[in-house]
Design a protein around this motif. Sequence first.
Motif, PDB file in Angstrom:
ATOM      1  N   THR A  29      41.241  17.900   1.972  1.00 32.85           N
ATOM      2  CA  THR A  29      42.687  18.086   2.050  1.00 32.85           C
ATOM      3  C   THR A  29      43.038  18.889   3.296  1.00 32.85           C
ATOM      4  O   THR A  29      44.046  18.612   3.950  1.00 32.85           O
ATOM      5  CB  THR A  29      43.220  18.769   0.781  1.00 32.85           C
ATOM      6  N   ALA A  30      42.214  19.853   3.650  1.00 34.75           N
ATOM      7  CA  ALA A  30      42.428  20.597   4.894  1.00 34.75           C
ATOM      8  C   ALA A  30      42.343  19.656   6.090  1.00 34.75           C
ATOM      9  O   ALA A  30      43.157  19.744   7.014  1.00 34.75           O
ATOM     10  CB  ALA A  30      41.406  21.720   5.030  1.00 34.75           C
ATOM     11  N   HIS A  31      41.375  18.733   6.087  1.00 35.85           N
ATOM     12  CA  HIS A  31      41.257  17.760   7.183  1.00 35.85           C
ATOM     13  C   HIS A  31      42.520  16.915   7.284  1.00 35.85           C
ATOM     14  O   HIS A  31      43.024  16.657   8.384  1.00 35.85           O
ATOM     15  CB  HIS A  31      40.043  16.852   6.986  1.00 35.85           C
ATOM     16  N   VAL A  32      43.044  16.483   6.137  1.00 35.76           N
ATOM     17  CA  VAL A  32      44.260  15.666   6.144  1.00 35.76           C
ATOM     18  C   VAL A  32      45.438  16.486   6.667  1.00 35.76           C
ATOM     19  O   VAL A  32      46.211  16.012   7.506  1.00 35.76           O
ATOM     20  CB  VAL A  32      44.551  15.085   4.743  1.00 35.76           C
ATOM     21  N   ALA A  33      45.585  17.721   6.197  1.00 39.38           N
ATOM     22  CA  ALA A  33      46.691  18.574   6.653  1.00 39.38           C
ATOM     23  C   ALA A  33      46.631  18.779   8.161  1.00 39.38           C
ATOM     24  O   ALA A  33      47.648  18.671   8.861  1.00 39.38           O
ATOM     25  CB  ALA A  33      46.644  19.929   5.931  1.00 39.38           C
ATOM     26  N   HIS A  34      45.451  19.041   8.676  1.00 33.74           N
ATOM     27  CA  HIS A  34      45.315  19.268  10.121  1.00 33.74           C
ATOM     28  C   HIS A  34      45.526  17.975  10.903  1.00 33.74           C
ATOM     29  O   HIS A  34      46.051  18.011  12.023  1.00 33.74           O
ATOM     30  CB  HIS A  34      43.972  19.928  10.437  1.00 33.74           C
ATOM     31  N   ALA A  35      45.155  16.838  10.332  1.00 34.65           N
ATOM     32  CA  ALA A  35      45.406  15.558  11.005  1.00 34.65           C
ATOM     33  C   ALA A  35      46.909  15.290  11.094  1.00 34.65           C
ATOM     34  O   ALA A  35      47.404  14.815  12.126  1.00 34.65           O
ATOM     35  CB  ALA A  35      44.700  14.419  10.270  1.00 34.65           C
ATOM     36  N   ILE A  36      47.646  15.596  10.032  1.00 33.53           N
ATOM     37  CA  ILE A  36      49.106  15.444  10.068  1.00 33.53           C
ATOM     38  C   ILE A  36      49.686  16.384  11.111  1.00 33.53           C
ATOM     39  O   ILE A  36      50.521  15.982  11.931  1.00 33.53           O
ATOM     40  CB  ILE A  36      49.721  15.700   8.673  1.00 33.53           C
ATOM     41  N   ALA A  37      49.246  17.627  11.106  1.00 31.43           N
ATOM     42  CA  ALA A  37      49.740  18.602  12.084  1.00 31.43           C
ATOM     43  C   ALA A  37      49.421  18.169  13.510  1.00 31.43           C
ATOM     44  O   ALA A  37      50.274  18.274  14.405  1.00 31.43           O
ATOM     45  CB  ALA A  37      49.151  19.983  11.790  1.00 31.43           C
ATOM     46  N   ASP A  38      48.206  17.675  13.739  1.00 34.45           N
ATOM     47  CA  ASP A  38      47.828  17.209  15.079  1.00 34.45           C
ATOM     48  C   ASP A  38      48.711  16.058  15.528  1.00 34.45           C
ATOM     49  O   ASP A  38      49.154  16.007  16.679  1.00 34.45           O
ATOM     50  CB  ASP A  38      46.361  16.784  15.117  1.00 34.45           C
ATOM     51  N   ARG A  39      48.987  15.133  14.623  1.00 35.10           N
ATOM     52  CA  ARG A  39      49.849  13.988  14.955  1.00 35.10           C
ATOM     53  C   ARG A  39      51.263  14.470  15.284  1.00 35.10           C
ATOM     54  O   ARG A  39      51.893  13.974  16.224  1.00 35.10           O
ATOM     55  CB  ARG A  39      49.859  12.999  13.785  1.00 35.10           C
ATOM     56  N   VAL A  79      47.509   8.232   6.979  1.00 30.69           N
ATOM     57  CA  VAL A  79      47.834   9.634   7.266  1.00 30.69           C
ATOM     58  C   VAL A  79      48.706   9.712   8.521  1.00 30.69           C
ATOM     59  O   VAL A  79      49.717  10.419   8.550  1.00 30.69           O
ATOM     60  CB  VAL A  79      46.549  10.481   7.407  1.00 30.69           C
ATOM     61  N   GLU A  80      48.346   8.978   9.570  1.00 31.62           N
ATOM     62  CA  GLU A  80      49.143   8.967  10.798  1.00 31.62           C
ATOM     63  C   GLU A  80      50.538   8.411  10.544  1.00 31.62           C
ATOM     64  O   GLU A  80      51.522   8.944  11.063  1.00 31.62           O
ATOM     65  CB  GLU A  80      48.442   8.157  11.887  1.00 31.62           C
ATOM     66  N   GLN A  81      50.646   7.349   9.753  1.00 34.14           N
ATOM     67  CA  GLN A  81      51.950   6.776   9.439  1.00 34.14           C
ATOM     68  C   GLN A  81      52.812   7.774   8.672  1.00 34.14           C
ATOM     69  O   GLN A  81      54.022   7.884   8.915  1.00 34.14           O
ATOM     70  CB  GLN A  81      51.794   5.476   8.644  1.00 34.14           C
ATOM     71  N   PHE A  82      52.201   8.504   7.756  1.00 35.68           N
ATOM     72  CA  PHE A  82      52.916   9.526   6.997  1.00 35.68           C
ATOM     73  C   PHE A  82      53.412  10.622   7.936  1.00 35.68           C
ATOM     74  O   PHE A  82      54.567  11.047   7.853  1.00 35.68           O
ATOM     75  CB  PHE A  82      51.990  10.093   5.916  1.00 35.68           C
ATOM     76  N   ALA A  83      52.564  11.058   8.857  1.00 35.79           N
ATOM     77  CA  ALA A  83      52.962  12.071   9.834  1.00 35.79           C
ATOM     78  C   ALA A  83      54.108  11.552  10.697  1.00 35.79           C
ATOM     79  O   ALA A  83      55.057  12.298  10.997  1.00 35.79           O
ATOM     80  CB  ALA A  83      51.769  12.472  10.707  1.00 35.79           C
ATOM     81  N   ASP A  84      54.048  10.297  11.115  1.00 40.87           N
ATOM     82  CA  ASP A  84      55.126   9.712  11.922  1.00 40.87           C
ATOM     83  C   ASP A  84      56.435   9.685  11.144  1.00 40.87           C
ATOM     84  O   ASP A  84      57.503   9.968  11.699  1.00 40.87           O
ATOM     85  CB  ASP A  84      54.749   8.301  12.380  1.00 40.87           C
ATOM     86  N   LEU A  85      56.363   9.360   9.852  1.00 34.25           N
ATOM     87  CA  LEU A  85      57.553   9.362   9.002  1.00 34.25           C
ATOM     88  C   LEU A  85      58.155  10.762   8.926  1.00 34.25           C
ATOM     89  O   LEU A  85      59.370  10.937   9.048  1.00 34.25           O
ATOM     90  CB  LEU A  85      57.169   8.862   7.601  1.00 34.25           C
TER      91      LEU A  85
END
Length: 183
Positions: free
Chosen positions: A10-20, A161-167
């Motif tokens: 979950t930390a990896h996902v959170a940081h991937a969203i933040a990075d995006r 995950v990237e699509q969610f971050a873009d949204l």
Amino acid sequence: MAYGTGEGQTAHVAHAIADRLRERGDSPYVADLQHENPNPDEFAGAVIGGSAHAAKFQVEVREYVKRHVDRLNGMPSWFFGVSLSEAGRQSPVDPENAGNQIAAFLAETGWAPRSQLSVAGALKYREYNVLKRFVMKHIARKADSDTDTSRDWEYTNWEQVEQFADLIGAAMRSAETLQLSTT
């Protein structure tokens, strides 16, 4: 961005969203709820994430959302859940179960995020103790999933995950534009 994690996915996902979001020019703040309790009043929006274990999200995630539910419901907010219920070789093992876990969490907390994402987690066999490795291998075998315990297995769909971050980024920029035009 605040999250709770059991084994780190979950930390990896959170940081991937933040990075995006950073790639798109945003400045997200990321907090592990085991160690921090960020005040949502200090932010224009919130993304909360947790991983489901035994059909429940982390206590710190549930408590944080309950404590701040009024503010979270009054601001742009999103939720992402990480669960092995979403993982499998050919297709998700039980996406309905993963969705039910999120629905139960939202009902329990009273939170109504703008949207949510459910993504698969990882089997981190090399990090498990002997008992947990045995149990997880048994569960994986029943789900026709990966049982080679000499390595870890990651199932997260990073494109989702990237699509969610873009949204999230688009919604935050739209909210900022709306706020600027009304002032």
